[in-house]
Design a protein around this motif. Structure first.
Motif, short mmCIF file in Angstrom:
data_model
loop_
_atom_site.label_atom_id
_atom_site.label_comp_id
_atom_site.label_asym_id
_atom_site.label_seq_id
_atom_site.Cartn_x
_atom_site.Cartn_y
_atom_site.Cartn_z
N GLY A 120 0.82 -1.22 0.00
CA GLY A 120 0.00 0.00 0.00
C GLY A 120 0.85 1.25 0.00
O GLY A 120 0.54 2.22 -0.71
N ALA A 121 1.94 1.25 0.78
CA ALA A 121 2.82 2.42 0.82
C ALA A 121 3.50 2.65 -0.53
O ALA A 121 3.64 3.80 -0.99
N LEU A 122 3.90 1.56 -1.19
CA LEU A 122 4.56 1.68 -2.50
C LEU A 122 3.58 2.21 -3.55
O LEU A 122 3.93 3.10 -4.36
N VAL A 123 2.35 1.67 -3.55
CA VAL A 123 1.34 2.16 -4.50
C VAL A 123 1.03 3.63 -4.22
O VAL A 123 0.87 4.43 -5.15
N PHE A 124 0.95 3.96 -2.94
CA PHE A 124 0.70 5.36 -2.56
C PHE A 124 1.79 6.27 -3.11
O PHE A 124 1.51 7.34 -3.67
N ALA A 125 3.06 5.86 -2.96
CA ALA A 125 4.18 6.69 -3.43
C ALA A 125 4.19 6.81 -4.96
O ALA A 125 4.39 7.90 -5.50
N LEU A 126 3.94 5.68 -5.64
CA LEU A 126 3.96 5.70 -7.11
C LEU A 126 2.73 6.39 -7.70
O LEU A 126 2.77 6.86 -8.84
N GLY A 127 1.64 6.45 -6.93
CA GLY A 127 0.43 7.07 -7.44
C GLY A 127 0.41 8.58 -7.32
O GLY A 127 -0.53 9.23 -7.79
N ARG A 128 1.43 9.14 -6.70
CA ARG A 128 1.49 10.60 -6.55
C ARG A 128 2.15 11.25 -7.77
O ARG A 128 3.10 10.72 -8.33
N ARG A 129 1.63 12.38 -8.17
CA ARG A 129 2.22 13.15 -9.25
C ARG A 129 2.17 14.63 -8.87
O ARG A 129 1.08 15.16 -8.62
N ARG A 130 3.35 15.23 -8.81
CA ARG A 130 3.45 16.64 -8.40
C ARG A 130 2.77 16.88 -7.06
O ARG A 130 2.04 17.86 -6.86
N GLY A 131 3.00 15.92 -6.16
CA GLY A 131 2.49 16.08 -4.80
C GLY A 131 1.03 15.76 -4.62
O GLY A 131 0.49 15.91 -3.52
N ARG A 132 0.35 15.28 -5.66
CA ARG A 132 -1.07 14.97 -5.55
C ARG A 132 -1.32 13.53 -5.97
O ARG A 132 -0.62 12.98 -6.83
N LEU A 133 -2.33 12.91 -5.36
CA LEU A 133 -2.70 11.55 -5.73
C LEU A 133 -3.61 11.57 -6.95
O LEU A 133 -4.63 12.26 -6.96
N ALA A 134 -3.22 10.83 -7.98
CA ALA A 134 -4.02 10.76 -9.20
C ALA A 134 -4.70 9.40 -9.27
O ALA A 134 -4.02 8.36 -9.22
N ALA A 227 -5.45 10.28 0.69
CA ALA A 227 -4.33 9.73 1.47
C ALA A 227 -4.85 9.02 2.73
O ALA A 227 -4.42 7.90 3.05
N VAL A 228 -5.78 9.66 3.43
CA VAL A 228 -6.33 9.07 4.66
C VAL A 228 -7.08 7.78 4.34
O VAL A 228 -6.92 6.75 5.01
N LEU A 229 -7.90 7.82 3.27
CA LEU A 229 -8.68 6.64 2.90
C LEU A 229 -7.77 5.48 2.49
O LEU A 229 -8.04 4.31 2.80
N LEU A 230 -6.68 5.79 1.79
CA LEU A 230 -5.76 4.75 1.34
C LEU A 230 -5.07 4.08 2.53
O LEU A 230 -4.92 2.85 2.57
N VAL A 231 -4.68 4.88 3.51
CA VAL A 231 -4.02 4.32 4.70
C VAL A 231 -4.99 3.42 5.48
O VAL A 231 -4.64 2.29 5.87
N ILE A 232 -6.22 3.88 5.69
CA ILE A 232 -7.21 3.07 6.42
C ILE A 232 -7.52 1.78 5.66
O ILE A 232 -7.62 0.70 6.25
N SER A 233 -7.67 1.89 4.34
CA SER A 233 -7.98 0.70 3.53
C SER A 233 -6.85 -0.31 3.58
O SER A 233 -7.09 -1.53 3.66
N ALA A 234 -5.60 0.17 3.51
CA ALA A 234 -4.45 -0.74 3.58
C ALA A 234 -4.38 -1.43 4.94
O ALA A 234 -4.10 -2.63 5.04
N LEU A 235 -4.64 -0.67 6.00
CA LEU A 235 -4.63 -1.25 7.35
C LEU A 235 -5.73 -2.30 7.49
O LEU A 235 -5.49 -3.41 8.02
N LEU A 236 -6.91 -1.98 7.00
CA LEU A 236 -8.04 -2.91 7.09
C LEU A 236 -7.77 -4.18 6.28
O LEU A 236 -7.96 -5.30 6.77
N THR A 237 -7.31 -4.00 5.05
CA THR A 237 -7.04 -5.16 4.20
C THR A 237 -5.92 -6.01 4.77
O THR A 237 -6.02 -7.25 4.82
N GLY A 238 -4.83 -5.37 5.20
CA GLY A 238 -3.70 -6.13 5.76
C GLY A 238 -4.10 -6.94 6.97
O GLY A 238 -3.65 -8.08 7.15
N THR A 239 -4.96 -6.38 7.82
CA THR A 239 -5.37 -7.08 9.03
C THR A 239 -6.17 -8.34 8.73
O THR A 239 -5.92 -9.41 9.30
#
Length: 324
Positions: A120-134, A227-239
């Motif tokens: 999730g962290a890697l997808v989050f980092a790669l999904g950013r463009r110019r500081g924004r999530l696309a 960003a917040v939704l992605l972190v919560i979703s990754a935590l929920l899925t990982g658990t």
């Protein structure tokens, strides 16, 4: 859930199931047969409860991810979370704890959890463009990361012994057969807290569903919300994947089914999605341990067999998915 506990290799009357459950929950009454008590309380009750939690967690994560990336096909598998969990688990199963240092000390479930969060962290980092999530970049990054993790998992499987390979395959296809009571408090806390928290974001999720410009006009900080939704979703899925393995199609099918019947308002969608996801996976687990008894089928086989045709049927009969 009580009905699911009563059915299995040995069918148990509902009255006896209630008696055992009430005895352990309240300390009142007697359980009678110790063997029956062990079947109900030690083996089946935690298994059914874990299946319900996993189904609820995967369904809620799928509903949020579909809105987050504005793509009706998004789910924890498409965004690579499940593949990250699989790689972590397979590394521990095949190479053992000693060869992996700190990761091995986490065990299979812990390694799967770390793998899902890392993906999730890697997808989050790669999904950013110019500081924004696309949204489109997030989906593409998830697919690319997922394929890389899948190839690494396949390579590690080549190093496994036949016994390890059977364990790996059963884990990757999902199962709650090893459920224990001490697993439930953490999973329950994460699934309930995440579902409640995401439901509180319901208005902002509805605004995001209308498009980034509309959401921004309504005062929503779109990038921060994603960003917040992605972190919560990754935590929920990982658990949930950490305790049940890779169970596919729940996060894709259940949210669409609820949208088709109740609409897309996330304040109703998320609680109902959690409820239907829980019921669905309890029913699937019941089938998995009764269709070929005394043998069991992995959950992933049944969720795919049931989910894919049903999803295609829904896709053909409804035009509302075009705007989902």
């Amino acid at each position: 859930m009580v009905v699911a506990v009563s059915i299995g290799a040995v069918n148990i009357p509902l009255a006896d199931v209630w008696s055992v459950l009430l005895h352990h929950a309240t300390g009142r009454g007697a359980t009678g047969d110790p063997g029956l008590d062990q079947i109900v309380w030690t083996f089946r009750a935690p298994r059914v409860a874990l299946a319900a939690l996993v189904g609820a967690g995967l369904a809620v994560a799928g509903a949020v991810l579909q809105t987050l990336v504005s793509n009706p096909l998004a789910d924890p598998v498409v965004l690579g979370f499940s593949y990250g969990a699989s790689l972590g688990a397979v590394l521990v199963i095949t190479l053992g704890g000693a060869a992996l240092g700190g990761l091995g000390g986490l065990g299979v479930s812990g390694a799967a959890f770390v793998g899902a969060l890392a993906a999730g962290a890697l997808v989050f980092a790669l999904g950013r463009r110019r500081g924004r999530l696309a949204p489109t970049r997030l989906v593409l990054a998830g697919v690319a990361v997922g394929y890389v993790l899948l190839s690494l998992t396949s390579f590690v499987q080549l190093l496994a012994t036949p016994t390890e390979l059977r364990t790996v395959m059963f884990w990757m296809l999902g199962s709650v057969a090893g459920a224990q009571w001490d697993q439930l408090p953490t999973v329950t806390a994460v699934v309930l807290a995440s579902t409640v928290l995401l439901t509180l974001f319901g208005r902002r999720l509805n605004a995001l569903l209308a498009g980034d410009e509309s959401a921004t006009a309504l005062g929503v900080d779109v990038d921060r919300l994603r960003a917040v939704l992605l972190v919560i979703s990754a935590l929920l899925t990982g658990t949930v994947i950490a305790v049940a393995g890779g169970v596919g199609f729940v996060g894709l099918m259940i949210p669409h089914l609820v949208r088709l019947t109740t609409g897309a308002d996330h304040r109703r969608l998320l609680p109902l999605t959690a409820l239907l996801g829980a019921v669905y996976l309890v029913a699937v687990d019941l089938l998995s341990r009764t269709l070929t008894r005394p043998n069991e089928l992995p959950l992933g086989i049944l969720t795919a067999l049931l989910g894919a045709p049903f999803f295609l049927w829904l896709l053909r009969r409804s035009t509302s998915l075009d705007s989902a």
